[in-house]
Motif scaffolding. Structure first.
Motif: not given
Length: 455
Positions: A438-446
């Motif tokens: 799971i990637n770290q993103v500002e919004r949502g999911a990646s």
């Protein structure tokens, strides 16, 4: 089941075969030594007989041999001795007439004893011819003594030596065979005891074998213990899976039953149409859960090399996106796919790879929440690996939630999902030598699925 025969018999043959071969070689060597020994002994006896005859003739002045000399020659030679004596000038003195002559007379020294083989009365004989300077009465000259003996007597003596050696060797081999046969049985006794101990176990007893065994069997016991541990672990995992699967299937089945009962009680056509839609959705959800459970069970099975084949991961992404894209766009969600123009070869099961991609997209749809408006798929190659990243702008998912997100039947929040989607993706990644994160993103999911590229 292939029967490889008795281990005891195999060990017996493996141990005894080289010994028999060595015994055969030793027997051949012993026979040759016996022949040589017989040759030397009989040649020495011929030489002794020749010297005795020469001295007896010289002492007696040419008379016949004395009884004492005859007896001594017969006893010392091991067989009948023939002789012929000539005095100075080739005058016949005593002995048998017509002595055997050498086929090819040698040019060696006159007074040196000569050994050769010839025929006497159609029988092969061994001959000694020796010449000495003697004085008989008033005559001084060379006296020749010819002594011979049948070869059959020599061969009989050599054969007797060989037979005695063969009998002794046969007794030793027979004794050794008996010792090896019962020794191997005694040596294999710990294996039979181990077998009896395992036979006494119940089918539910998969505990470690702690019985002391010889060093040669310790590897087998360790392998059995490791196998028992794996079997016990697999059985426990199956039991847990069945329990969890039964629990997960209970809710969709109850929902379908509830919707069907509600459909029967519908009062109006509008209410009936609503109940039918809800029943169809519940049935689809139940089918999805069952299908995901079956996928998880298939992923639990060991990977066979013949199931892994080289395929284009790019085309698998296209197929999965084309199938899921219809559902995503029907919900009014923007759907963007970015893939390279060239093929991306990977080694794996194409069916599982497509299912993993569809589960990533399905997870984004079901867990995006009301804020979800966009889903993007990006496929890129990074050295020896290919990365598939699915990003959405929905409710969000952080890396510290990885353990809960990838576990079976776990849900971070209430949704329409079964909690199996990401666990299936994780299992597919592990099966294909890849990883998911799971990637770290500002919004949502990646979420990124990484697989090795086949060059």
């Amino acid at each position: 089941m292939i029967n490889h025969g008795s281990l005891r018999l195999r060990l017996f043959i493996l141990i005894l075969t080289p010994l028999v071969l060595i015994a055969a070689l030793l027997g051949l060597w012993r026979f040759m030594i016996a022949q040589k020994t017989a040759q030397e002994l009989f040649d020495d006896s011929l030489l002794s007989a020749g010297l005795a005859i020469s001295r007896d003739v010289a002492i007696s002045g040419g008379d016949a041999l004395s009884p004492t000399t005859r007896s001594m020659i017969r006893d010392a030679s091991g067989g009948e001795i023939f002789y012929h004596v000539t005095g100075p000038g080739g005058i016949y003195v005593t002995g048998y007439a017509y002595p055997p002559a050498a086929t090819n007379p040698s040019d060696q020294e006159v007074y040196k004893p000569q050994f050769f083989e010839a025929l006497y009365r159609q029988e092969p004989v061994r001959v000694l011819k020796m010449t000495e300077r003697v004085t008989i009465e008033n005559l001084i000259g060379d006296a020749t003594v010819t002594v011979w003996q049948r070869m059959a007597d020599r061969n009989a003596f050599a054969n007797e030596l060989s037979i005695r050696a063969g009998i002794l060797m046969g007794i030793l081999l027979a004794t050794l065979a008996i010792v090896v046969w019962f020794g191997v049985a005694r040596g294999l006794r710990p294996l039979l005891d181990l077998q009896d101990a395992i036979d006494l176990r119940s089918p539910d007893d998969l505990s470690e074998i702690k019985r002391p065994v010889p060093i040669e069997v310790q590897g087998v016991v360790r392998t059995l213990n490791r196998l028992f541990g794996q079997v016990e672990k697999s059985i426990n995992a199956h039991q847990v899976f069945i329990s969890e699967a039964a629990h997960q299937l209970r809710n969709p089945a109850a929902a379908v039953q509830s919707m069907a009962e509600a459909l029967q009680d519908a009062k109006t056509d509008d209410d009936r149409e609503k109940r039918i839609s809800e029943l169809v959705a519940a049935a689809k959800n139940s089918a999805t859960v069952a299908e995901q459970l079956l996928s998880l069970e298939r992923l639990r099975q060991p990977t066979h090399q013949d199931q892994m084949e080289k395929s284009d991961f790019r085309s698998a992404v296209e197929e999965a996106c084309a199938e899921m894209g219809v559902q995503i766009l029907a919900k009014g969600i923007e759907f963007d796919v970015t893939i390279p123009e060239t093929a991306v070869p990977v080694l794996g099961d194409r069916v599982f790879l497509i299912e993993a991609i569809k589960n990533l997209l399905d997870n984004a749809v079901k867990h995006g929440g009301t804020m979800l408006s966009q889903i993007s798929v990006v496929l890129r190659c990074d050295g020896k690996y290919v990365n598939l990243t699915v990003t959405d702008d929905g409710a969000g998912l952080s890396p510290d939630q990885s353990e809960a997100a990838f576990n079976r039947f776990s849900k971070l929040e209430h949704s329409g999902g079964s909690g199996l989607g990401l666990s299936i993706v994780s299992a597919v990644a592990e099966r294909h030598g890849g990883m998911i994160e799971i990637n770290q993103v500002e919004r949502g999911a990646s979420i990124t699925l990484e697989l090795p590229i086949v060059l």
